[in-house]
Design an enzyme around this catalytic site. Structure first.
Site, PDB file in Angstrom:
ATOM      1  N   ARG A  77       0.856  -1.184   0.000  1.00 44.90           N
ATOM      2  CA  ARG A  77       0.000   0.000   0.000  1.00 44.90           C
ATOM      3  C   ARG A  77       0.896   1.240   0.000  1.00 44.90           C
ATOM      4  NH1 ARG A  77      -5.309   1.061   1.832  1.00 44.90           N
ATOM      5  NH2 ARG A  77      -5.496  -1.037   2.652  1.00 44.90           N
ATOM      6  N   ARG A 120      -8.134   1.949  -1.578  1.00 44.83           N
ATOM      7  CA  ARG A 120      -8.243   0.524  -1.280  1.00 44.83           C
ATOM      8  C   ARG A 120      -8.499  -0.303  -2.538  1.00 44.83           C
ATOM      9  NH1 ARG A 120     -10.607  -3.111   2.121  1.00 44.83           N
ATOM     10  NH2 ARG A 120     -12.397  -3.115   0.745  1.00 44.83           N
ATOM     11  N   VAL A 135       0.208 -14.698   2.433  1.00 45.72           N
ATOM     12  CA  VAL A 135       0.663 -13.758   3.455  1.00 45.72           C
ATOM     13  C   VAL A 135       0.430 -12.313   2.992  1.00 45.72           C
ATOM     14  CG1 VAL A 135       2.666 -12.991   4.791  1.00 45.72           C
ATOM     15  CG2 VAL A 135       2.405 -15.416   4.221  1.00 45.72           C
ATOM     16  N   ASN A 164      -1.000  -8.937   1.739  1.00 43.95           N
ATOM     17  CA  ASN A 164      -2.318  -8.359   2.034  1.00 43.95           C
ATOM     18  C   ASN A 164      -3.018  -7.795   0.800  1.00 43.95           C
ATOM     19  OD1 ASN A 164      -2.664  -8.721   4.847  1.00 43.95           O
ATOM     20  ND2 ASN A 164      -0.863  -7.411   5.128  1.00 43.95           N
ATOM     21  N   ASP A 168      -1.419 -13.054  14.378  1.00 42.63           N
ATOM     22  CA  ASP A 168      -2.440 -12.474  15.266  1.00 42.63           C
ATOM     23  C   ASP A 168      -2.700 -13.421  16.444  1.00 42.63           C
ATOM     24  OD1 ASP A 168      -2.887 -10.354  13.289  1.00 42.63           O
ATOM     25  OD2 ASP A 168      -3.750 -11.965  12.094  1.00 42.63           O
ATOM     26  N   HIS A 183      -7.780 -10.950   8.314  1.00 40.94           N
ATOM     27  CA  HIS A 183      -6.505 -10.436   8.821  1.00 40.94           C
ATOM     28  C   HIS A 183      -6.473  -8.941   8.504  1.00 40.94           C
ATOM     29  CE1 HIS A 183      -2.306  -9.829   9.638  1.00 40.94           C
ATOM     30  NE2 HIS A 183      -2.120  -9.407   8.416  1.00 40.94           N
TER      31      HIS A 183
END
Ligand code: NDP
Length: 325
Positions: A92, A98, A129, A131, A159, A187
């Site tokens: 990001r 988004r 893994v 995102n 987490d 997640h």
């Protein structure tokens, strides 16, 4: 006698890979008798850095390491892969929408899904893994129809480990004495670190943690925002603990675990989460890549509102991802 296990890591030149490689190549994850062949995939601009990683792997002189392939071609990287860790994804950037981030990643996981479908072992075990990991796993499974949905997972073990550790620190026991925690859902910041049935040395932890108010106002947000807190403190993301969690995830999944752990897996209607998303549940890993979602947990009102919020978020992400395909 063990045959060689072919392990592919995408984002091979990245930070997570850098912390994960020594765990895998030393035998910490798949056992000290399991020979490993590594396939490291990255994009062209990262190939020089990747070459440096390959040099270091040689210099470690790991006895179990039988071969290393570094490439920017997914068809080469995933060929006959037994295990795939998908850490390569588009980061990001400040000011990025988004939807834009999702669009970039949809394309990556579409390409990787296609390649895995064509050249990986049909029994390949995949952990996503990068995102947004749950939704990336969904996109991947869509484009890899010949790989059983149950062989695709997304990482929520970090987490989970963070939750175990907070319970241990706050009740004054060792992490080995903590049991019964679970991560539910996405997640993301809506994940639900569930401590309502946690035990510390066999005793219910909630009262020792300060009760529901402290858990809701302090401990749950601490876990949900832990990645950001590490990033702020270190100036770099939490790559070491992420890599350690990937090792734990794969070890539990492939070798079995006496404790209940958390993994994002294909939803099947358990706990009213309809099929169609990758959702973190408490799972029992019985070894050999088999697991089952733990059934029969009574989710009280306190837990239910968190579980519905994260479920809603995941189905919204799903709609958005599907609209981009
Ligand atoms: P890292 O190795 O630190 O992270 C890789 C991915 O894991 C990121 O998406 C990151 O998400 C995610 N992640 C999940 N949990 C965690 C956690 N607890 N802590 C940190 N990250 C977490 O990133 P690097 O930038 O070092 O490496 C990325 C690699 O991917 C590079 O080698 C790059 O070349 C490659 N890449 C590949 C692309 C492709 O295949 N087309 C495209 C872009 C990059 P988040 O960003 O949310 O932290």
């Amino acid at each position: 006698p063990h045959g060689t296990l072919t392990v592919c890591i995408t984002g091979g030149a990245g930070q997570i890979s850098y912390s994960l490689l020594p765990l895998i190549a030393s035998g910490e994850v798949f056992g000290h008798e399991q020979p490993i062949e590594l396939r490291l995939l990255d994009i062209k601009p990262a190939l020089e850095a990747l070459n440096g990683v390959v040099m270091e792997l040689h210099d470690c002189s790991f006895p179990l390491l039988r071969g290393i392939v570094a490439t920017d071609d997914p068809m080469v990287a995933f060929r006959h892969a037994d295990v795939a860790v998908l850490a390569g994804s588009f980061p990001r950037r400040p000011g990025m929408e988004r939807r834009e981030l999702l669009a970039k990643n949809v394309n990556i996981f579409k390409a990787h899904g296609h390649a895995l479908d064509q050249v990986a072992s049909k029994n390949v075990k995949i952990v996503v893994v990068g995102n947004p990991s749950n939704t990336n796993a969904l996109v991947l499974s869509h484009f890899a129809p010949s790989i059983p949905k149950g062989n695709i997972t997304a990482l929520t073990r970090l987490d989970h480990n963070r939750t175990v550790s907070q319970v241990a620190l706050r009740t004054g026991v060792s992490v080995n004495d903590v049991d019964g925690v679970a991560i539910w859902g996405n997640h993301s910041a809506t994940q639900y670190p569930d401590m309502t049935r946690a035990t510390a040395k066999g005793e219910l932890a909630m009262p020792m943690l300060g009760g529901r108010k402290v858990v809701a106002e302090e401990i749950i947000p601490c876990i949900q925002k832990r990645g950001a807190a590490v990033l702020k403190a270190r100036g770099f993301s939490s790559a070491m603990s992420a890599a350690n969690a990937i090792g734990d995830h794969l070890r539990s999944w492939l070798m079995g675990d006496s404790k209940i752990v958390s993994m994002a897996v294909a939803s099947d209607g358990s706990y009213h989460v309809k099929a169609g998303v990758y959702f973190s549940f408490p799972v029992r890993c019985v070894g050999g890549g088999e697991y089952e979602i733990v059934q029969g947990i009574e989710l009280g009102e306190f837990s239910r509102k968190y579980v519905s919020a994260t479920t809603e978020e995941l189905f919204a992400e799903r709609e958005e991802a599907l609209s981009l395909l």
